[in-house]
Design a protein around this motif. Sequence first.
Motif, mmCIF file in Angstrom:
data_model
loop_
_atom_site.group_PDB
_atom_site.id
_atom_site.type_symbol
_atom_site.label_atom_id
_atom_site.label_comp_id
_atom_site.label_asym_id
_atom_site.label_seq_id
_atom_site.Cartn_x
_atom_site.Cartn_y
_atom_site.Cartn_z
ATOM 1 N N ALA A 97 21.301 46.334 42.944
ATOM 2 C CA ALA A 97 21.181 47.482 42.037
ATOM 3 C C ALA A 97 22.572 48.008 41.675
ATOM 4 C CB ALA A 97 20.365 48.580 42.706
ATOM 5 N N GLN A 98 22.652 48.718 40.559
ATOM 6 C CA GLN A 98 23.938 49.205 40.058
ATOM 7 C C GLN A 98 24.609 50.167 41.043
ATOM 8 O OE1 GLN A 98 25.674 48.190 37.326
ATOM 9 N NE2 GLN A 98 27.305 49.481 38.134
ATOM 10 N N ASN A 99 23.829 51.069 41.651
ATOM 11 C CA ASN A 99 24.454 52.008 42.590
ATOM 12 C C ASN A 99 24.998 51.279 43.822
ATOM 13 O OD1 ASN A 99 21.808 51.510 43.472
ATOM 14 N ND2 ASN A 99 21.775 53.389 44.690
ATOM 15 N N ASP A 100 24.361 50.174 44.215
ATOM 16 C CA ASP A 100 24.870 49.378 45.333
ATOM 17 C C ASP A 100 26.176 48.679 44.943
ATOM 18 O OD1 ASP A 100 22.744 50.117 46.954
ATOM 19 O OD2 ASP A 100 21.513 48.403 46.328
ATOM 20 N N ILE A 101 26.234 48.231 43.699
ATOM 21 C CA ILE A 101 27.474 47.615 43.207
ATOM 22 C C ILE A 101 28.597 48.649 43.247
ATOM 23 C CG2 ILE A 101 28.642 46.662 41.177
ATOM 24 C CD1 ILE A 101 25.976 45.379 40.383
ATOM 25 N N ASN A 102 28.298 49.858 42.780
ATOM 26 C CA ASN A 102 29.312 50.920 42.782
ATOM 27 C C ASN A 102 29.806 51.198 44.202
ATOM 28 O OD1 ASN A 102 28.943 51.126 40.035
ATOM 29 N ND2 ASN A 102 27.585 52.900 40.166
ATOM 30 N N TYR A 103 28.882 51.220 45.144
ATOM 31 C CA TYR A 103 29.221 51.475 46.544
ATOM 32 C C TYR A 103 30.137 50.368 47.087
ATOM 33 C CZ TYR A 103 28.503 52.537 51.487
ATOM 34 O OH TYR A 103 28.691 52.842 52.811
ATOM 35 N N LYS A 104 29.781 49.121 46.801
ATOM 36 C CA LYS A 104 30.581 47.976 47.274
ATOM 37 C C LYS A 104 31.960 47.979 46.618
ATOM 38 C CE LYS A 104 27.158 45.606 49.456
ATOM 39 N NZ LYS A 104 27.160 44.988 50.746
ATOM 40 N N VAL A 105 32.009 48.315 45.342
ATOM 41 C CA VAL A 105 33.283 48.362 44.628
ATOM 42 C C VAL A 105 34.169 49.468 45.202
ATOM 43 C CG1 VAL A 105 34.338 48.921 42.393
ATOM 44 C CG2 VAL A 105 32.483 47.260 42.519
#
Length: 172
Positions: A97-105
């Motif tokens: 999910a996009q929010n997970d991508i943001n967290y990983k980034v």
Amino acid sequence: MSKEKEVLLNEEIRADEIRCVGDDGKVYGIISSDEALEIANRLGLDLVMIAADAKPPVCKIMDYGKFRYQQEKKQKEAKKKQKVIDIKEIKLSVKIAQNDINYKVKHALEFLEQGKHVRFRVFLKGREMATPEAGVALLEKIWTMIENEANRDKEPNFEGRYVNMLVTPKKA
């Protein structure tokens, strides 16, 4: 075989004739190994074979203990100057999910600020192996989010079930 075993000393030198150099740089020329050993004993030093492959072999009259100590000291100094590169790995899946991508980034940016390298790995499960381009697309999406803070060391590439990308911190 360790380096210490490769060095021949005193009576271990079996060559009939050797090219002999003194500790102070004095060149004795080509002499018999017995004669060189005699000179070394007279000076209270060791006869050390420096270049066994040369014709005739090259030997040096020196204090072997001091020589070995200096070699070890150089090795320790070289080891101190080595920089250990720490690579942090961030695992992702294609269906993230996009929010997970943001967290990983966000975490990747923290690692990059600390001067660490970051490897992004997208794991391809089951049928996702049929379309690995989705993994590459995800890594490209992540790259657009961090390209101002990092250099791409390796383009997205395939390794088995993974699509990998390595990024390094930008030089200040």
